[in-house]
Motif scaffolding. Structure first.
Motif, PDB file in Angstrom:
ATOM      1  N   LEU A   1       0.927  -1.264  -0.057  1.00  0.00           N
ATOM      2  CA  LEU A   1      -0.049   0.030  -0.120  1.00  0.00           C
ATOM      3  C   LEU A   1       0.718   1.379   0.063  1.00  0.00           C
ATOM      4  O   LEU A   1       0.524   2.407  -0.644  1.00  0.00           O
ATOM      5  N   THR A   2       2.004   1.144   0.806  1.00  0.00           N
ATOM      6  CA  THR A   2       2.894   2.286   0.946  1.00  0.00           C
ATOM      7  C   THR A   2       3.520   2.587  -0.636  1.00  0.00           C
ATOM      8  O   THR A   2       3.562   3.721  -1.062  1.00  0.00           O
TER       9      THR A   2
ATOM     10  N   VAL B   1       3.406   6.044  -3.695  1.00  0.00           N
ATOM     11  CA  VAL B   1       4.257   6.508  -4.660  1.00  0.00           C
ATOM     12  C   VAL B   1       4.188   6.200  -6.207  1.00  0.00           C
ATOM     13  O   VAL B   1       4.107   6.888  -6.987  1.00  0.00           O
ATOM     14  N   PHE B   2       3.532   4.856  -6.591  1.00  0.00           N
ATOM     15  CA  PHE B   2       3.440   4.385  -7.649  1.00  0.00           C
ATOM     16  C   PHE B   2       2.333   5.410  -8.443  1.00  0.00           C
ATOM     17  O   PHE B   2       2.394   5.939  -9.439  1.00  0.00           O
ATOM     18  N   TRP B   3       1.285   5.465  -7.675  1.00  0.00           N
ATOM     19  CA  TRP B   3      -0.020   6.286  -8.021  1.00  0.00           C
ATOM     20  C   TRP B   3       0.496   8.023  -8.332  1.00  0.00           C
ATOM     21  O   TRP B   3       0.230   8.231  -9.452  1.00  0.00           O
ATOM     22  N   GLY B   4       1.329   8.366  -7.439  1.00  0.00           N
ATOM     23  CA  GLY B   4       1.795   9.747  -7.561  1.00  0.00           C
ATOM     24  C   GLY B   4       2.473   9.889  -9.149  1.00  0.00           C
ATOM     25  O   GLY B   4       2.265  10.678  -9.841  1.00  0.00           O
ATOM     26  N   ILE B   5       3.483   9.136  -9.336  1.00  0.00           N
ATOM     27  CA  ILE B   5       4.387   9.146 -10.399  1.00  0.00           C
ATOM     28  C   ILE B   5       3.542   8.648 -11.797  1.00  0.00           C
ATOM     29  O   ILE B   5       3.802   9.093 -12.521  1.00  0.00           O
ATOM     30  N   PHE B   6       2.729   7.832 -11.404  1.00  0.00           N
ATOM     31  CA  PHE B   6       2.194   7.201 -12.537  1.00  0.00           C
ATOM     32  C   PHE B   6       0.817   8.373 -13.243  1.00  0.00           C
ATOM     33  O   PHE B   6       0.632   8.534 -14.209  1.00  0.00           O
TER      34      PHE B   6
ATOM     35  N   THR C   1      -0.258  14.326  -5.057  1.00  0.00           N
ATOM     36  CA  THR C   1      -0.429  12.950  -5.127  1.00  0.00           C
ATOM     37  C   THR C   1       0.970  12.443  -4.527  1.00  0.00           C
ATOM     38  O   THR C   1       1.132  11.499  -3.748  1.00  0.00           O
ATOM     39  N   LEU C   2       2.095  12.538  -5.175  1.00  0.00           N
ATOM     40  CA  LEU C   2       3.286  12.135  -5.153  1.00  0.00           C
ATOM     41  C   LEU C   2       3.669  12.418  -3.469  1.00  0.00           C
ATOM     42  O   LEU C   2       4.460  11.532  -2.727  1.00  0.00           O
TER      43      LEU C   2
ATOM     44  N   ALA D   1       8.771   1.882  -6.500  1.00  0.00           N
ATOM     45  CA  ALA D   1       7.506   2.004  -6.903  1.00  0.00           C
ATOM     46  C   ALA D   1       7.523   3.009  -7.868  1.00  0.00           C
ATOM     47  O   ALA D   1       6.612   3.037  -8.832  1.00  0.00           O
ATOM     48  N   GLY D   2       8.475   3.959  -7.827  1.00  0.00           N
ATOM     49  CA  GLY D   2       8.154   5.311  -8.675  1.00  0.00           C
ATOM     50  C   GLY D   2       8.642   4.770 -10.077  1.00  0.00           C
ATOM     51  O   GLY D   2       8.042   5.217 -11.031  1.00  0.00           O
ATOM     52  N   TYR D   3       9.766   3.824 -10.031  1.00  0.00           N
ATOM     53  CA  TYR D   3      10.007   3.443 -11.530  1.00  0.00           C
ATOM     54  C   TYR D   3       9.010   2.685 -12.206  1.00  0.00           C
ATOM     55  O   TYR D   3       8.973   2.910 -13.268  1.00  0.00           O
ATOM     56  N   ILE D   4       8.354   1.770 -11.319  1.00  0.00           N
ATOM     57  CA  ILE D   4       7.302   1.040 -11.949  1.00  0.00           C
ATOM     58  C   ILE D   4       6.186   2.174 -12.313  1.00  0.00           C
ATOM     59  O   ILE D   4       5.555   1.729 -13.516  1.00  0.00           O
ATOM     60  N   GLY D   5       5.664   2.997 -11.328  1.00  0.00           N
ATOM     61  CA  GLY D   5       4.659   4.138 -11.725  1.00  0.00           C
ATOM     62  C   GLY D   5       5.438   4.926 -13.269  1.00  0.00           C
ATOM     63  O   GLY D   5       4.346   4.959 -14.136  1.00  0.00           O
TER      64      GLY D   5
END
Lengths: 222, 418
Positions: free
Chosen positions: B23-24, B28-33, B296-297, B347-351
């Protein structure tokens, strides 16, 4: 030789200043096995923390072998000296649950930046010495209380310290296991290591060469 | 430096609470996505809007407008300006900021349709005079043959380029029109090419329904030697089209004795003004996208900081033990920071990758279904790197407090038996 001269320690609690150690004088020869006893509040834990460089003292003098431990020892220096000169054994073992017996034993060498291979080699030898040569890969939850404490003793020995400080090392063990652990301590002692055991059990203290009795922050008798 | 032990410990910490870690990381993923998607969508809309200018981002069009509003220099008000080719030549001489000043005529007047004949097929279309320079930034692409060139213009050749719609109506499908002849208002022209408007817009059909001939030919062949329909002015590089427009209007008013305050004697249209409005609008949208996505990020990164605080609290005893065994403050801080960075960076990279993948998918769909009004949705490399660097810095900042707390753990209290 370990020597303490006129060690004083105060704590401030709820704006009250407590004088915990009131001029402790103590010397322990190299290779000696001593026990420290005292009632609750006598200052034995504080003394152990100062001996183990986990805490500093306010006044007095502390010499650990050739090294003078100053009253204002920095945290970084204390960490370095602890790692090199002191091995700890705790009542509740304090093994990291996600590391195997071998990895737990090898951990102090990690902080000396010694390579994994060399660390593991030394850890294996020590586990063998404490009778756990077949259990190197076991996780702590797969070991009995006595076995855990033997792992902890092996961990305390891995940096080849000048002194082993054991805080109630048999406090969480049954009598049979206590005997096993004390046997290990005696074997370690025979190799020439200085061992200081803080205990409240007389039969443990009786197995050491010398008993230091603390009362009200002072050494009452040796 | 590769430190297997440390990575094992990080792996253990993260895997011990999979849901919490997941979830954490999702925050981060969602922010960058979202950042990638919003910026990509904004770029797509912006490019779509800019494409509509088809390169005419700073072109000025001037034509004769309504009768004059003021009496001036002996001329009564209500006079309609009667200009001719001299006005173009005057501007070519005096308008310093202009790179190109050309006249555009249409046969029979503005938007007047002409009877066009090819063999037995015919239709009515606008015949416009054009210039070689115009082709370069009119958003026309030749689909057969070529465009009007300088020789056609200088030699006043009777050549024509057909819009795609014209070709469709007066030729058989698949028939090669190049080299064939059509009749425009009774005069034969040789077809040299067919063009299609490359910009998908509501004007595409109208643009593709024209016949373009050299304006020099139009003026001589159809007796418009002195007549000009409108002027098209292109400023020099780096010169504001708004300034050039002001200068051109002032010069034209002076030349035709029109009061300087008259606002209706000449009509004009400046693509730079609209272009700047569009650019400003999309810059605003871009800024808003950054604002929303960074918010969001930030929430995600604060989540990481919070989780690391909990991690430190849970690991107090472990940290105390490590310190007792010789761990320095630096190694404890390093462990906490590395844990947080693993979550944020991974997570950021995946996003980032997921966002770019979605944009690529949209780009394919836009092409496949030929959806007008959008450019290819994309973000540039610098933006992606900026987002990642921001993410990592934010992750570091969010971890400072937990790392400080970890470093301050007192081994004595941490190791006390309950």
């Amino acid at each position: 030789m370990i020597s303490l001269e006129g060690i004083h320690k105060h704590y401030t609690s709820d704006s009250r200043r407590l004088h915990v150690l009131k001029g402790v004088n103590l010397s322990i020869d190299d290779g000696e096995m001593v026990s420290i006893m005292g009632s609750s509040g006598s200052g034995k834990s504080t003394l152990l923390n100062i001996l183990g460089l986990l805490d500093t003292y306010d006044h007095g003098a502390y010499q650990l072998g050739d090294t003078v431990i100053s009253a204002g020892l920095s945290e970084a220096k204390a960490a370095q000296l602890r790692n090199r000169f002191i091995g700890f054994v705790f009542q509740s073992f304090n093994l990291l649950p996600f590391k195997s017996a071998l990895e737990n034993v090898a951990l102090p060498l990690y902080y000396q930046k010694i390579g994994r291979k060399a660390r593991n080699y030394r850890a294996e030898k020590l586990l063998d010495m404490v009778g756990l040569g077949e259990r190197t890969k076991n996780m702590p939850n797969e070991l009995s209380g006595g076995q855990k404490q033997r792992v902890a003793i092996a961990r305390a020995l891995i940096t080849d310290p000048r002194m082993i400080l054991a805080d109630e090392p048999t406090g969480a063990l049954d009598s049979a296991t206590t005997d096993d652990v004390m046997t290990v301590f005696k074997e370690v002692h025979r190799t020439g290591k200085t061992i200081v055991i803080v205990t409240h059990e007389h039969d443990i203290a009786e197995q050491t060469e010398r008993l230091i009795l603390l009362k009200d922050g002072q050494v009452e008798r040796e | 430096m590769w430190d297997l032990d440390r990575w094992q410990e990080i792996g253990h910490t993260l895997s011990r609470h999979k849901l919490r870690t997941g979830l954490t990381a999702f925050g981060v993923f969602w922010g960058i996505f979202m950042l990638v998607l919003l910026l990509g969508a904004g770029n797509s809309l912006k490019q779509g809007a800019i494409d509509r200018f088809s390169g005419n981002t700073n072109t000025i069009y001037i034509w004769v407008g309504s009768p004059t509003q003021y009496a001036y220099k002996g001329f009564a008000k209500g006079r309609r300006v009667d200009w001719n080719i001299d006005a173009r030549d005057m501007l070519r001489k005096k308008l310093e900021g202009a790179e190109v000043v050309v006249e555009i005529n249409e046969l029979g007047g503005w938007q007047a349709e002409q009877y066009i004949v090819h063999n037995k097929r015919s239709g009515t279309f606008v015949a416009r005079g054009t210039h070689p320079e115009v082709a370069l930034n009119s958003g026309y692409a030749p689909i057969k043959g070529r465009f009007v060139n300088a020789n056609d213009y200088d030699q006043k050749r009777k050549v024509a380029v057909l819009g795609a719609e014209v070709y469709k109506q007066i030729f058989e499908p698949g028939e090669d029109p190049v080299g064939q002849s059509i009749k425009i208002a009774g005069i034969h022209f040789m077809i040299i090419g067919v063009y299609k408007s490359i910009i998908a817009s509501e004007n595409s059909r109208r643009d593709d329904s024209r016949i373009l001939i050299p304006n020099s030919t139009l003026r001589t062949a159809f007796n418009q030697t002195e007549y000009i329909g409108s002027l098209r002015i292109k400023p020099k590089n780096g010169v504001s089209a708004v300034k050039v427009e002001e200068q051109a209007l002032a010069l034209l008013k002076e030349y035709h004795h029109v009061h300087p305050q008259d606002t209706t004697a000449f009509g004009y249209y400046n693509t730079e003004k609209n272009y700047m409005k569009v650019v400003a609008l999309f810059n605003g949208l871009n800024a808003f996208s950054w604002f929303v996505a960074l918010g969001t990020l930030l929430a995600g990164v604060i989540g990481v900081g919070n989780i690391m605080l909990i991690v430190v609290k849970e690991k107090t005893r472990e940290i105390g033990l490590r310190k007792a065994l010789g761990a320095t403050r630096g190694s404890i801080v390093g462990l906490i920071i590395q844990e947080a960075l693993v979550i944020t960076a991974l997570a950021g990279y995946i996003g980032l990758v997921a966002g770019v993948a979605i944009l690529e998918l949209f780009a394919i769909l836009l092409v496949k279904f030929d959806i007008p009004g959008f450019g290819a949705p994309s973000i540039n490399f610098t933006t992606a790197i900026t987002a990642l660097v921001l993410l990592i810095i934010s992750g570091l900042l969010a971890t400072l407090l937990p790392a400080h707390k970890a470093a301050a753990v007192n081994p004595i209290t941490a190791l006390q038996d309950d």
